[in-house]
Design a protein around this motif. Structure first.
Motif, PDB file in Angstrom:
ATOM      1  N   THR A 121       0.832  -1.214   0.000  1.00 46.17           N
ATOM      2  CA  THR A 121       0.000   0.000   0.000  1.00 46.17           C
ATOM      3  C   THR A 121       0.858   1.252   0.000  1.00 46.17           C
ATOM      4  N   ALA A 122       1.915   1.243   0.867  1.00 41.62           N
ATOM      5  CA  ALA A 122       2.779   2.424   0.948  1.00 41.62           C
ATOM      6  C   ALA A 122       3.518   2.649  -0.359  1.00 41.62           C
TER       7      ALA A 122
ATOM      8  N   THR B  33       2.520   1.676  -3.335  1.00 42.46           N
ATOM      9  CA  THR B  33       1.524   2.119  -4.327  1.00 42.46           C
ATOM     10  C   THR B  33       1.226   3.602  -4.162  1.00 42.46           C
ATOM     11  N   ASP B  34       1.030   4.015  -2.878  1.00 42.56           N
ATOM     12  CA  ASP B  34       0.753   5.438  -2.622  1.00 42.56           C
ATOM     13  C   ASP B  34       1.934   6.303  -3.046  1.00 42.56           C
ATOM     14  N   MET B  35       3.142   5.850  -2.716  1.00 46.65           N
ATOM     15  CA  MET B  35       4.322   6.644  -3.063  1.00 46.65           C
ATOM     16  C   MET B  35       4.498   6.708  -4.577  1.00 46.65           C
TER      17      MET B  35
ATOM     18  N   GLU C 286       2.117   6.470  -6.799  1.00 44.40           N
ATOM     19  CA  GLU C 286       1.052   7.321  -7.339  1.00 44.40           C
ATOM     20  C   GLU C 286       1.377   8.795  -7.143  1.00 44.40           C
ATOM     21  N   CYS C 287       1.856   9.131  -5.945  1.00 48.05           N
ATOM     22  CA  CYS C 287       2.232  10.526  -5.679  1.00 48.05           C
ATOM     23  C   CYS C 287       3.392  10.957  -6.575  1.00 48.05           C
TER      24      CYS C 287
ATOM     25  N   THR D 103       1.359  18.572  -5.571  1.00 48.37           N
ATOM     26  CA  THR D 103       1.782  17.176  -5.738  1.00 48.37           C
ATOM     27  C   THR D 103       3.132  16.896  -5.081  1.00 48.37           C
TER      28      THR D 103
ATOM     29  N   TYR E  37       3.850  14.007  -2.428  1.00 46.63           N
ATOM     30  CA  TYR E  37       4.915  13.003  -2.614  1.00 46.63           C
ATOM     31  C   TYR E  37       5.820  12.934  -1.374  1.00 46.63           C
TER      32      TYR E  37
ATOM     33  N   ALA F 227       4.104  11.005   1.250  1.00 45.84           N
ATOM     34  CA  ALA F 227       4.115   9.569   0.941  1.00 45.84           C
ATOM     35  C   ALA F 227       5.485   8.957   1.243  1.00 45.84           C
TER      36      ALA F 227
ATOM     37  N   TYR G  23       6.352   6.143   3.973  1.00 42.48           N
ATOM     38  CA  TYR G  23       7.050   4.888   3.645  1.00 42.48           C
ATOM     39  C   TYR G  23       8.256   4.674   4.564  1.00 42.48           C
TER      40      TYR G  23
END
Length: 277
Positions: free
Chosen positions: A178-179, A181-183, A185-186, A223, A227, A230, A234
């Motif tokens: 999840t982390a 993926t979030d990172m 995406e950001c 953004t 980032y 994120a 992480y």
């Protein structure tokens, strides 16, 4: 013998007055005969007396000699008794010395036996200790050999499977996925916005009217800050599986614990490498 005075002298010493008076009444012939008999008898008696004196003198000499012999014998006996007493004394002293020497010998022998027994006991104790040390060394060597085999097997398992299990556990953890993926995406959004603005900056000099990012989906969105958040999330991510792995690695039997962690269905079968996935 015809001299009357001589006869009187002889008769005076021969008989008593009665006998002398009686002899005077006897005839000359008878008197001469009796006197002759008396003289002969007196001579015999005198000879007997002389012989007795001689015998007595000889006996006295013998007695003196016997006394001298007795004294000499007594002196010899006394000397012998003294010598015997000295010999007995020397014998007693010698026996005492022998007894003392025997006592000392027995004491020395007992002390030597006690010392030898003590040395034997000490030697047996030392031998027992040595045997125990040898046994302990043998056990230690066997333990080291077993430990070496186990360490070798554990290292082989870690190289072949353990590291892969740890990496896969971290990468496959839902929290990590999840982390990441979030990172990602950001990062994608921040990159898209940065590329969009760079494109506007490159195009606007060629047109009189200016293009803006109002039509962009990231208009008014920070953004870069998203980032950074994120990335911080992480870096500060807490993964329960990683915590369990850390607890296993802190233990002395970390390989066994990791093996049990990654192979719960094969728990208790060892970590020689044959029971890994």
């Amino acid at each position: 013998m015809n001299d009357p005075s001589a006869c009187r002298e002889i008769l005076r010493g021969v008989g008593t007055p009665f006998e002398t008076a009686h002899a005077r009444g006897i005839s000359r012939q008878n008197l001469q005969s009796q006197l002759a008999c008396m003289l002969v008898g007196g001579s015999i008696v005198a000879n007997a007396i002389m012989e007795d004196y001689t015998t007595l003198a000889r006996r006295e000499e013998e007695t003196i000699w016997l006394r001298a012999q007795e004294e000499a014998m007594m002196k010899t006996t006394q000397a012998a008794e003294a010598a015997n007493a000295a010999l007995v004394k020397e014998k007693t002293a010698a026996e005492a010395a022998v007894k003392e020497a025997e006592t000392r010998s027995v004491t020395a022998l007992k002390e030597a036996e006690a010392h030898a027994a003590k040395e034997l006991v000490d030697a047996n104790a030392d031998r027992t200790k040595l045997n125990k040390v040898v046994e302990e060394l043998q056990e230690a060597r066997d333990g080291l050999a077993t430990s070496l085999v186990k360490v070798t097997d554990d290292h082989a398992w870690m190289r072949q499977h353990g590291i892969r299990h740890i990496v896969e556990a971290i990468l496959n953890a839902p929290e990590n996925a999840t982390a990441v993926t979030d990172m990602n995406e950001c990062a994608r959004q921040a990159g898209f916005k940065a590329a969009y603005e760079k494109c506007l900056n490159d195009v606007n000099p060629f047109f009189s009217s200016k293009f803006t990012n109002e039509r962009s989906g990231f208009h008014g969105v920070d953004t870069e800050a998203a980032y950074d958040v994120a990335v911080d999330a992480y870096n500060n991510l807490s993964i329960p599986t990683l915590d369990r792995i850390d607890r296993c690695l802190e233990a002395e039997d970390y390989v066994d614990r990791l093996h049990m962690l990654f192979n719960p269905t094969k728990e208790g079968k060892g970590t020689s490498g044959s029971n890994v996935e």
